[in-house]
Scaffold this active site. Structure first.
Site, PDB file in Angstrom:
ATOM      1  N   ASP A 148     -12.845  -1.277  -7.719  1.00 57.85           N
ATOM      2  CA  ASP A 148     -13.056   0.022  -7.438  1.00 57.85           C
ATOM      3  C   ASP A 148     -13.957   0.692  -6.316  1.00 57.85           C
ATOM      4  OD1 ASP A 148     -13.290   2.889  -9.325  1.00 57.85           O
ATOM      5  OD2 ASP A 148     -14.082   1.367 -11.838  1.00 57.85           O
ATOM      6  N   TRP A 149     -14.281   2.706  -6.616  1.00 57.25           N
ATOM      7  CA  TRP A 149     -14.696   3.525  -5.693  1.00 57.25           C
ATOM      8  C   TRP A 149     -16.417   3.174  -5.823  1.00 57.25           C
ATOM      9  CZ3 TRP A 149      -9.411   2.663  -5.415  1.00 57.25           C
ATOM     10  CH2 TRP A 149      -9.141   4.076  -4.840  1.00 57.25           C
TER      11      TRP A 149
END
Length: 738
Positions: free
Chosen positions: A266-267
């Protein structure tokens, strides 16, 4: 855009130069050969720098390919409800494209509420076509995290509280997306059930609960759906962040399930280079850098899997074994997507996709209550319809976090109703309440001006006046996609409706008893006025065609057939996590409610919910016969089929969702009273009867024995329970596992 065009040109140049020096076509470019062989051929041609480059981002949403070898870049796009608009290369600001306005599909809560596997396939195929047309080869979705609490800000992106239903609905979606040569990236793996302290909270959960409740939908996506990518979660488990978690990524995902795809962070979900190397991560995106760590070089080189990784290899602290494994998986992703010359071209913003979204929305809308048959609105007898509430006009495709969209169009509930009613009745609107007047998220601007200078008292007086003179009142309320509502980043602060809507509803029903409340949300809400309001509809976030779909159901052009996929508690303490004070936790959150999430908790504690899991009404009625089994006893290798006759006893065609629950009558370990293990949606004409059959095997009878670390189906007596919801039981039959 210029950067991208230059890169395409360079790809062609480098490929030409590479091939001109050889007498035969390289194996990695020969798509008649097995992918594994092509991967190995490409891998041995790559330099260390090229290998390091392809496992981390080069922009907000892309990672490099191998230009010298003609392997294209990977381009990600946020989902799972539509294709996100383009942002600048290194910034979150809008890129200013004029051709990136997508079809907004219904939120996944609405899709799951259809209980229709075929519609899930249509959804995946349609959104995959949109991604493919925009040249994205990874769709960051769907999400299948379990609905543990009604306060989770991201529940609207997921598929409800039941692992079996989520697993059944995610598989066709994944296959539909990937039929376009676009990877579905199933998220957020795993135990990502709150936004509060989401980047650091450590989830404490026993193995049995993990395997029975929180992992099955992911397992279905991987094994049955053959998903090509998985996204790690922000939170921790066993003290390790889930984007580089030894147990879940290496032991479970790859070891037990045999996952061959790519694990994508995930970012900003990566926190440690060494753990990222060894604990199952393949591609790193969104890590926070100041842009200065490496002088004038690209800030992305400062990622954990960039120069820091290369430095560890050069120092001899790591070899290239782990790196090569990561590169193999990324190359495999490329050969399945961008390097597949037979992948279709896709389509974008099409009428066909709009109609698909409308069909999904129609079947996902749930009729929760309908006393006195206020619905459907009879236009032959109705001259004046009062529409009240900000959610009747507010655009809902913008906001909510990473699922925010720049939609090609969005039909509001008010506009949809006006269009459908036409001249058959007057539709009069009153604002009623002011919620969020803004319409700007991440640079996407709705253009709506919802500012309001009148006082709350003035708005209430106007609404009551409009309601008083109407034949029927339809209140569009609920939540929106602002912070602390249905939105990424923060959880809700309470179960109640915001903006003093409860008072509005109580005042309106005093002046007009023919009141319909349409709850626009991805979460359950409290309804203290439920005994006074005759009709309640769960309207979800329905995307571009939401207003048309709601009008279709409200006036009866479409018979509602959706059923809710999470329980509506009367009060917050009726939810298991809240009843024991285990939400949201602090640095840790303990899932000490164990298996007893949603209806499992209500059954065990004998709590009557506001609306039970699986509940949904129709404009017709259904009668169930007695369920029968094709055998009274089954061996462990057998299957058993249960059949029940269902008759439409009303005056119009409708669809019913027949639900099969299994109860273990005597177990060595505590088990829920019953668990969903099968369902079928059947459409019946007025007066028609059909037999509905559902087949199970021993997996439907099994529980996870954490001491044996294995699934166990104990011989003994079981009960098959047929219901129209988890609380509306129609028939039972006993059987035995030998």
């Amino acid at each position: 855009m210029i950067k991208q065009l230059i890169r395409v040109g360079f790809f062609a140049l480098f490929v030409f130069q590479d091939l001109s020096a050889q007498n035969q076509k390289p194996l990695y470019l020969d798509d008649t050969k097995p992918i594994d062989a092509r991967v190995e051929d490409a891998l041995k041609r790559m330099t260390l720098d090229e290998k390091i480059a392809i496992i981390h981002a080069q922009s907000k949403f892309s990672s490099p390919g191998v230009a010298r070898l003609g392997i294209p870049e990977n381009w990600m796009t946020d989902g799972p409800h539509g294709i996100r608009s383009e942002v600048k290369w290194d910034e979150w600001d809008q890129a200013g494209w004029t051709n990136d306005s997508c079809i907004a599909f219904p939120a996944l809560t609405a899709l799951a509420a259809t209980w229709n596997r075929d519609l899930s396939s249509l959804y995946g195929k349609s959104i995959g076509e949109e991604a493919r047309f925009r040249n994205k080869n990874v769709l960051l979705g769907p999400g299948v995290n379990i609905y543990r609490t009604p306060l989770n800000g991201r529940n609207f992106e997921y598929m409800g509280e039941d692992p079996f239903l989520s697993g059944q609905m995610v598989v066709p979606y994944v296959k539909g997306v990937q039929s376009n040569g676009v990877a579905a990236c199933v998220k957020h793996f795993a135990l990502n059930n709150q936004e509060t302290e989401r980047h650091g909270v450590d989830v404490i959960v026993d193995d049995r609960t993990l395997y029975e409740i929180y992992l099955p939908a992911f397992k279905a996506a991987v094994i049955d759906g053959q998903a090509w990518a998985i996204m790690g979660a922000y939170n921790k488990y066993k003290g390790q962040h889930l984007c580089h978690n030894q147990y879940l990524l290496n032991d479970v995902l790859r070891g037990e399930w045999g996952f061959k795809g790519v694990v994508i962070s995930d970012w900003g979900g990566v926190h440690d280079t060494k753990q990222a190397i060894t604990n199952g991560l393949d591609m790193e995106f969104g890590s926070w850098t100041d842009g200065l760590a490496w002088g004038k070089s690209n800030a992305y080189d400062g990622y954990y899997l960039a120069k820091p990784y290369k430095a560890l290899i050069e120092k001899g602290e790591f070899g290239t074994k782990e790196l090569d494994e990561k590169v193999r998986r990324v190359l495999r992703l490329s050969f399945l997507t961008t390097m597949d010359k037979n992948r279709p071209f896709g389509s974008f913003g099409s009428e066909e996709h709009g109609l698909a979204g409308r069909k999904i929305a129609q079947e996902g809308i749930v009729l929760l209550k309908n006393d006195r048959s206020v619905l459907p609105v009879d236009l032959k007898k109705t001259k004046r319809i009062a529409v009240i509430g900000e959610n009747a006009i507010k655009m809902m495709t913008v906001g909510g976090g990473s699922s925010s969209l720049k939609a090609k169009y969005e039909i509001s509930p008010l506009d949809g109703l006006k269009k459908r009613v036409g001249k058959e009745a007057d539709v009069v609107y009153a604002r009623g309440y002011v919620g969020d007047a803004s319409g700007n998220y991440n640079g996407v601007v709705t253009g709506q001006n919802l500012e309001e200078k009148r006082s709350a008292a003035e708005l209430l007086a106007e609404a009551k006046n409009v309601a008083r003179s109407a034949d029927v009142v339809i209140v569009f309320g609920g939540l929106n996609k602002s912070d602390f509502q249905d939105s990424e980043g923060n959880d809700r602060k309470g179960l109640e409706l915001p903006y003093n809507q409860d008072n509005l509803i109580k005042e309106l029903v005093k002046v007009n008893k023919n009141l319909v409340f349409v709850n626009i949300s991805g979460n359950a809400v409290a309804m203290p006025w439920i005994n006074e309001v005759p009709s309640v509809v769960q309207g979800w976030f329905l995307g571009s065609e939401g207003g048309n779909a709601l009008a279709d159901v409200l006036v009866g052009d479409v018979n509602p057939s959706g059923k809710i996929t999470f329980s509506f508690p009367v009060k917050l303490s009726d939810n298991s996590a809240h009843s024991i004070g285990e939400f949201p936790g602090g640095k840790t959150v303990n899932y000490s409610e164990g298996l007893f999430v949603g209806y499992r908790h209500h059954d065990k504690s004998k709590i009557k919910p506001l609306f039970p899991f699986g509940h949904g009404l129709s404009y017709t009625t259904f009668e169930y016969g007695k369920v029968t089994a094709d055998k009274k006893s089954m061996a462990a290798s057998d299957k058993i089929t249960f059949t029940v006759a269902v008759k439409n006893t009303g005056k119009r065609e409708g669809s019913e969702i027949v639900q099969l629950y299994i109860s273990d009558l005597k177990s060595s370990l505590p088990r829920p009273v019953k668990e969903l293990k099968g369902f079928e949606k059947v459409t019946l004409k007025a007066g028609e009867t059909k037999n509905v059959s559902i087949t199970i095997d021993k997996s439907a009878l099994s529980f996870f024995d954490d001491k044996k670390h294995d699934w166990v189906a104990e011989p003994g007596d079981f009960e098959a329970i047929i219901g129209a919801s988890s609380a509306n039981i129609k028939s039972k039959v006993k059987f035995t596992l030998q």
